[in-house]
Design an enzyme around this catalytic site. Structure first.
Site, mmCIF file in Angstrom:
data_model
loop_
_atom_site.group_PDB
_atom_site.id
_atom_site.type_symbol
_atom_site.label_atom_id
_atom_site.label_comp_id
_atom_site.label_asym_id
_atom_site.label_seq_id
_atom_site.Cartn_x
_atom_site.Cartn_y
_atom_site.Cartn_z
ATOM 1 C CB CYS A 72 -27.866 -16.855 -42.549
ATOM 2 S SG CYS A 72 -26.410 -17.322 -43.519
ATOM 3 C CG HIS A 363 -24.449 -17.215 -39.706
ATOM 4 N ND1 HIS A 363 -25.612 -17.669 -40.286
ATOM 5 C CD2 HIS A 363 -24.831 -16.610 -38.547
ATOM 6 C CE1 HIS A 363 -26.646 -17.357 -39.518
ATOM 7 N NE2 HIS A 363 -26.195 -16.707 -38.462
ATOM 8 C CG ASN A 386 -27.851 -15.323 -35.407
ATOM 9 O OD1 ASN A 386 -28.034 -15.623 -36.581
ATOM 10 N ND2 ASN A 386 -26.922 -15.897 -34.672
#
Length: 444
Positions: A72, A363, A386
């Site tokens: 991520c 994250h 995201n």
């Protein structure tokens, strides 16, 4: 050692009777066993009243998908970079190769880890010390930090995704990581067994890591012919270019000079001080992984100003799991009423959650919008790009309430020029170094 009191039958019977005496316990059990805790605890009013509109948006087009990997931090930093690249080349859709970035991150980490451990072995660090056990357990995960990403882009640049696409192992990293970790464990064992050969063992490990990564991920290009068609259908040819030249030409946004701000809520780590994590890094000789500890509100102000004044996304790291409605793409501190279902008061504050292992950054994403009140400064909610694909949320975009930002956002990357003089002075001071296992060393 104090004897640990066992659960005996008498106590078990008291627990059973206590459960049965609760008027709503059986109803909760019936609902949760059938539907799952999130559907039962979901706060209907909060969910429906969380608006998905924003006064400022810098959306990035189609969202990316990290698949079954922990990349991520690379996806989100490259998402910010591709926003700039698309403007530079006047393109609607464009994506940078996350596989290319991961290849060199992993290779650099092999070298960093082996040389770091070699120095510890030479210094007499026991093989079963807390530090060595932590390093061995944590090695070769997918997570990382903004500074680590910039170390890769400064040294290796970037390439368009079609020129170094995903592979089976980049989209699902578990087996590759397991094999790399096993190789590194083997080399560490050899260092302890043959201390006179440490330099050779390091070199052999780097060679093995390079070989394994190339087998799994392919051989990255040293240069490439760059051609593209812009959103108006006009064809462009740039000729042969290296990845570093590509980065410097098309993503010239000054990201490499950004500063990482964190909200470490623990009282013993004062605001306005720089902190670092021992043994945390990827590129030997690159920038160290350090943060400036600031109030959470200052982070909000910087993120708002970057989007409203500069019109670009903002990289950030958070603990994404608490109060997350993944399918609908929402975060709010009261989005689920777990306490009401369990009849338990979850009352830890942010400092306690960090101190007692209940929360840490795990994250990284990018802010791509914010709703600002009429006063021009008060933030109400945030739009988030995201990297979990477009089948969830608003085609992959999430909505975050402002109170959730306060509680679960830990880090953002901002231009150094945004810092006041007192923070610039703090950056010039040595960092307060925290042990390798400190929560602020958690990787996104």
């Amino acid at each position: 050692m104090t004897e640990i009191k066992p659960l005996n039958e008498t106590r078990l019977e008291e627990l059973r009777e206590g459960f049965e005496s609760g008027a709503s316990n059986r109803l909760a059990m019936n609902a949760v066993t059938t539907s799952g805790i999130d559907k039962v605890a979901r706060n209907y009013d909060r969910s429906r009243l969380l608006q998905r509109h924003f006064s400022v948006t810098v959306d990035n087009g189609e969202v990316t998908n990290q698949n079954r990997s922990g990349r991520c931090w690379l996806f989100s930093s490259l998402n910010a970079a591709r926003f700039i690249a698309k403007k530079s080349m006047d393109m609607d859709q464009f994506e940078l190769s996350q596989n290319y970035a991961m290849y060199y991150d992993k290779l650099e980490r092999v070298n960093y880890f082996l040389r770091d451990v070699a120095a510890l072995v030479r210094a007499g660090e026991p093989a079963d010390s807390q530090l060595m056990l932590h390093l061995l357990a944590d090695v070769m995960g997918d997570g990382g930090q903004w500074t680590m990403a910039m170390n890769i882009y400064k040294k290796y640049g970037a390439v368009p995704k079609p020129l170094f696409p995903e592979t089976q192992s980049s989209a699902n990293t578990s087996q590759m990581n397991y094999e790399l970790r096993s190789m590194l464990h083997t080399q560490v064992a050899r260092m302890y067994a043959e201390p006179a050969r440490i330099d050779e063992i390091v070199d052999e490990g780097v060679e093995a890591g390079h070989r394994m990564l190339t087998i799994h991920l392919g051989e990255p290009p040293k240069s490439f012919d760059w051609e593209w068609t812009d959103k108006d259908g006009t064809f462009h040819r740039d000729g042969e270019i290296t990845p570093v030249e590509f980065w410097n030409k098309y993503i010239n946004a000054g990201f490499e000079d950004y500063v990482c701000l964190v909200d470490d809520p623990r009282a013993e780590h004062p605001k306005g001080r720089k902190i670092g994590i021992e043994h945390l890094g990827n590129v030997a000789g690159g920038d160290p992984t350090e943060y400036l500890n600031v109030p959470n509100q200052f982070m909000k102000d910087c993120a708002r100003k970057i989007m409203t004044e500069q019109g670009i996304p903002v990289w950030f790291g958070a603990d994404c799991h608490p109060m997350m409605d993944r399918d609908n793409g929402a975060w709010a501190t009261d989005l689920f009423e777990y306490g009401s279902v369990y009849d338990f008061d979850f009352d830890l504050d942010k400092e306690q959650r960090v101190r007692f292992g209940d929360s840490a950054m795990n994250h990284a994403m990018a802010f791509c919008g914010v709703d600002v009140a009429d006063d021009g400064t008060t933030t109400r909610r945030w739009r988030v790009e995201n990297s979990w694909g477009d089948k969830i949320a608003d085609k992959g975009y999430f909505t975050m309430s402002d109170d959730w930002f306060s509680e679960y956002v830990y880090e953002i990357a901002v231009p150094k020029s945004m810092l006041p003089e007192e923070y610039l002075q703090a950056l010039a001071e040595p960092a307060q170094m925290l042990p390798a296992w400190d929560p602020m060393g958690a990787l996104a």
